[in-house]
Design a protein around this motif. Structure first.
Motif, PDB file in Angstrom:
ATOM      1  N   VAL A 145      30.634  26.357  57.955  1.00 54.35           N
ATOM      2  CA  VAL A 145      30.279  25.753  59.230  1.00 54.35           C
ATOM      3  C   VAL A 145      31.500  25.002  59.771  1.00 54.35           C
ATOM      4  O   VAL A 145      32.240  24.392  59.003  1.00 54.35           O
ATOM      5  N   PHE A 146      31.703  25.085  61.084  1.00 61.63           N
ATOM      6  CA  PHE A 146      32.860  24.469  61.728  1.00 61.63           C
ATOM      7  C   PHE A 146      32.429  23.714  62.976  1.00 61.63           C
ATOM      8  O   PHE A 146      31.516  24.142  63.682  1.00 61.63           O
ATOM      9  N   ALA A 147      33.109  22.611  63.265  1.00 62.67           N
ATOM     10  CA  ALA A 147      32.910  21.864  64.507  1.00 62.67           C
ATOM     11  C   ALA A 147      34.287  21.601  65.098  1.00 62.67           C
ATOM     12  O   ALA A 147      35.210  21.190  64.388  1.00 62.67           O
TER      13      ALA A 147
ATOM     14  N   ILE B  83      39.486  20.205  64.363  1.00 58.99           N
ATOM     15  CA  ILE B  83      38.447  21.040  63.775  1.00 58.99           C
ATOM     16  C   ILE B  83      38.179  20.578  62.355  1.00 58.99           C
ATOM     17  O   ILE B  83      39.108  20.216  61.627  1.00 58.99           O
ATOM     18  N   ARG B  84      36.920  20.545  62.009  1.00 56.84           N
ATOM     19  CA  ARG B  84      36.500  20.192  60.650  1.00 56.84           C
ATOM     20  C   ARG B  84      35.361  21.127  60.267  1.00 56.84           C
ATOM     21  O   ARG B  84      34.717  21.723  61.120  1.00 56.84           O
ATOM     22  N   GLY B  85      35.098  21.204  58.992  1.00 52.55           N
ATOM     23  CA  GLY B  85      33.995  22.025  58.539  1.00 52.55           C
ATOM     24  C   GLY B  85      33.894  22.014  57.040  1.00 52.55           C
ATOM     25  O   GLY B  85      34.608  21.279  56.362  1.00 52.55           O
ATOM     26  N   GLU B  86      32.990  22.828  56.534  1.00 53.03           N
ATOM     27  CA  GLU B  86      32.842  22.937  55.092  1.00 53.03           C
ATOM     28  C   GLU B  86      32.101  24.217  54.739  1.00 53.03           C
ATOM     29  O   GLU B  86      31.442  24.826  55.588  1.00 53.03           O
ATOM     30  N   ILE B  87      32.212  24.582  53.488  1.00 49.86           N
ATOM     31  CA  ILE B  87      31.455  25.702  52.939  1.00 49.86           C
ATOM     32  C   ILE B  87      30.160  25.118  52.407  1.00 49.86           C
ATOM     33  O   ILE B  87      30.182  24.142  51.655  1.00 49.86           O
ATOM     34  N   VAL B  88      29.043  25.683  52.814  1.00 49.71           N
ATOM     35  CA  VAL B  88      27.755  25.169  52.365  1.00 49.71           C
ATOM     36  C   VAL B  88      27.264  25.958  51.157  1.00 49.71           C
ATOM     37  O   VAL B  88      27.611  27.120  50.976  1.00 49.71           O
ATOM     38  N   GLY B  89      26.465  25.295  50.353  1.00 46.99           N
ATOM     39  CA  GLY B  89      25.935  25.922  49.142  1.00 46.99           C
ATOM     40  C   GLY B  89      24.674  26.712  49.408  1.00 46.99           C
ATOM     41  O   GLY B  89      24.355  27.083  50.542  1.00 46.99           O
TER      42      GLY B  89
ATOM     43  N   SER C 253      32.016  21.935  69.946  1.00 42.77           N
ATOM     44  CA  SER C 253      31.532  23.301  69.766  1.00 42.77           C
ATOM     45  C   SER C 253      31.339  23.518  68.274  1.00 42.77           C
ATOM     46  O   SER C 253      32.248  23.253  67.478  1.00 42.77           O
ATOM     47  N   MET C 254      30.156  23.971  67.896  1.00 39.45           N
ATOM     48  CA  MET C 254      29.852  24.183  66.479  1.00 39.45           C
ATOM     49  C   MET C 254      29.396  25.623  66.270  1.00 39.45           C
ATOM     50  O   MET C 254      28.650  26.168  67.087  1.00 39.45           O
ATOM     51  N   PHE C 255      29.862  26.225  65.174  1.00 40.07           N
ATOM     52  CA  PHE C 255      29.465  27.586  64.819  1.00 40.07           C
ATOM     53  C   PHE C 255      29.580  27.743  63.310  1.00 40.07           C
ATOM     54  O   PHE C 255      30.093  26.861  62.618  1.00 40.07           O
ATOM     55  N   TYR C 256      29.079  28.859  62.790  1.00 40.63           N
ATOM     56  CA  TYR C 256      29.202  29.135  61.361  1.00 40.63           C
ATOM     57  C   TYR C 256      29.574  30.591  61.156  1.00 40.63           C
ATOM     58  O   TYR C 256      29.387  31.437  62.029  1.00 40.63           O
ATOM     59  N   ARG C 257      30.115  30.859  59.977  1.00 35.74           N
ATOM     60  CA  ARG C 257      30.445  32.227  59.558  1.00 35.74           C
ATOM     61  C   ARG C 257      29.694  32.525  58.276  1.00 35.74           C
ATOM     62  O   ARG C 257      29.633  31.703  57.368  1.00 35.74           O
ATOM     63  N   LYS C 258      29.149  33.706  58.229  1.00 33.95           N
ATOM     64  CA  LYS C 258      28.459  34.190  57.028  1.00 33.95           C
ATOM     65  C   LYS C 258      29.040  35.550  56.741  1.00 33.95           C
ATOM     66  O   LYS C 258      28.840  36.497  57.518  1.00 33.95           O
TER      67      LYS C 258
END
Length: 103
Positions: A46-48, A56-62, A80-85
């Motif tokens: 997830v990124f913001a 920009i900041r973010g983290e990998i979620v469990g 702006s917030m988005f995620y990558r899967k």
């Protein structure tokens, strides 16, 4: 190969839905950061992005999909917030940092 099979291979994948509105705490006057908490699909990134400062900041979620991180931001900044899967990226969620003392 049939036309139906060929067209199935050529159809674009749909983008992932945007993340839900995060819980926003702050901004903290001492650190100049907001805390963003929420959830996205498990094992995503997830990124913001602060669109004013371009930080920009973010983290990998469990496995539970919950995230909790800080982003430098001020009242009135758009984020702006988005995620990558895997190789797929979600649509963006756009929101504004509000004054925590305003009603």
């Amino acid at each position: 190969m049939s036309f139906a099979a060929m067209s199935a291979c050529l159809s674009p994948t749909l983008p992932l839905p945007p993340p839900e509105q995060p819980e926003v705490d702050g901004p903290d006057p001492e650190t100049g950061e907001v805390r963003l908490r929420g959830s996205v699909p498990s094992k995503a990134q997830v990124f913001a992005i602060n669109l004013r400062s371009m930080e920009i900041r973010g983290e990998i979620v469990g496995g539970d999909g919950h995230y909790d991180f800080f982003l430098p931001a001020e009242v009135g900044d758009e984020v702006s917030m988005f995620y990558r899967k895997g190789t797929d990226e979600s649509q963006s969620l756009l929101f504004m940092i509000r004054d925590p003392d305003a009603e």
